[in-house]
Design an enzyme around this catalytic site. Structure first.
Site, PDB file in Angstrom:
ATOM      1  N   CYS A   1      -4.250  -1.006  -2.440  1.00 36.70           N
ATOM      2  CA  CYS A   1      -4.258   0.432  -2.687  1.00 36.70           C
ATOM      3  C   CYS A   1      -5.012   0.651  -3.987  1.00 36.70           C
ATOM      4  O   CYS A   1      -4.617   0.120  -5.034  1.00 36.70           O
ATOM      5  CB  CYS A   1      -2.821   0.941  -2.805  1.00 36.70           C
ATOM      6  SG  CYS A   1      -2.670   2.673  -3.323  1.00 36.70           S
TER       7      CYS A   1
ATOM      8  N   ASP B   1       0.859  -1.183   0.000  1.00 38.26           N
ATOM      9  CA  ASP B   1       0.000   0.000   0.000  1.00 38.26           C
ATOM     10  C   ASP B   1       0.893   1.229   0.000  1.00 38.26           C
ATOM     11  O   ASP B   1       2.093   1.142   0.304  1.00 38.26           O
ATOM     12  CB  ASP B   1      -0.914   0.004   1.231  1.00 38.26           C
ATOM     13  CG  ASP B   1      -1.863   1.201   1.252  1.00 38.26           C
ATOM     14  OD1 ASP B   1      -2.409   1.529   0.178  1.00 38.26           O
ATOM     15  OD2 ASP B   1      -2.054   1.805   2.309  1.00 38.26           O
ATOM     16  N   SER B   2       0.277   2.372  -0.297  1.00 38.62           N
ATOM     17  CA  SER B   2       1.005   3.636  -0.277  1.00 38.62           C
ATOM     18  C   SER B   2       1.269   4.116   1.140  1.00 38.62           C
ATOM     19  O   SER B   2       2.094   5.000   1.350  1.00 38.62           O
ATOM     20  CB  SER B   2       0.214   4.700  -1.034  1.00 38.62           C
ATOM     21  OG  SER B   2      -1.042   4.903  -0.401  1.00 38.62           O
TER      22      SER B   2
END
Length: 257
Positions: free
Chosen positions: A65, A2-3
């Site tokens: 994400c 994920d970011s």
């Protein structure tokens, strides 16, 4: 991957539904947020993290994400030697099941909304679907910095979702993995009659199906979960302890990529 820490909303469902699986999570907090970056840059970052995870001998990758899914899913699926699952198609399927041909709302980052990934996915499933999309980038930082449950969070949600007062929807896709952590504030703003669609559950169903098809479901009695941050690992650890399993204690480490 994920970011930031929003992908923990996928991890917590994975742990609930597939409790024997070991998980490696990478939160790219150093480059947060992805939602304001170019598509090319997001692809570069996603590929770099994915290559690291493949080197750890993972058997399947979840892009936890929406922004990275919209920008990089086809490329990662083509270049990596393992199955790669995104969150947009599962989220669209779940929304259609609930709302069918009613008006469906989508909230997501600037980049995800610009890509029209959710609108396209919804229209592939049911062409006549009426979609109301709204970029709500500031809400990502509310979650990332642990501000959920505050007056400030509620005010920001109210401002971000004002369009849905003018254009009511029957279901709202939480098109960023950070947003399920704002479920209370969103319900308070829009009312309980609006069904909130968290793509996590449908995504995990897809993971289960892919692993079952290839006879790769684990049966470990003591699975190991490891959490890495390219930025502030203490902030990631706080999110893990708050949202994944408050009864367990996990170790988070810094990852240089």
């Amino acid at each position: 991957m994920d970011s930031g820490i929003g992908g923990l909303s996928i991890v917590r469902v994975l742990m609930q539904e597939l409790p024997h699986e070991s998980i490696i999570f990478v939160g790219d907090q150093q480059h947060f947020p992805y939602g304001t970056r170019t598509t090319e840059n997001i692809r570069e970052l996603a590929l770099k993290i994915s290559q690291y995870l493949v080197a750890q001998n993972v058997k399947l990758l979840v892009i936890a994400c929406n922004t990275a899914t919209a920008a990089a899913l086809p490329i990662l699926q083509a270049q990596l030697p393992i199955p790669v699952i995104g969150v947009i198609e599962p989220g669209a399927r779940a929304a259609i099941e609930v709302a069918q041909t009613s008006r469906i709302g989508v909230i997501a980052t600037d980049s995800t909304i610009r890509s029209q990934a959710y609108a396209q996915a919804l229209h592939r499933l049911v062409p006549e679907t009426n979609v109301v999309s709204q970029a709500t980038q500031p809400l990502v930082s509310v979650v990332e910095h642990g501000l959920t449950g505050t007056f400030q969070a509620q005010q920001m949600v109210n401002n971000a979702l004002a369009i849905f007062k003018e254009q009511p929807v029957s279901a709202l896709i939480l098109g960023c993995t950070h947003f399920p952590f704002l479920e209370y504030e969103i319900h308070h703003c829009l009312g309980k009659e609006v069904v909130l669609i968290d793509p996590a559950e449908e995504t995990v169903k897809t993971v289960h199906s892919r692993l079952a098809q290839t006879d790769q479901l684990a049966d470990q009695s003591d699975p190991q979960s490891t959490f890495y941050s390219t930025g502030d690992q203490l902030e990631l650890l706080a999110g893990v302890n708050r949202w994944v399993n408050p009864q367990a204690k996990y170790q988070c480490a810094h990852l240089n990529l």
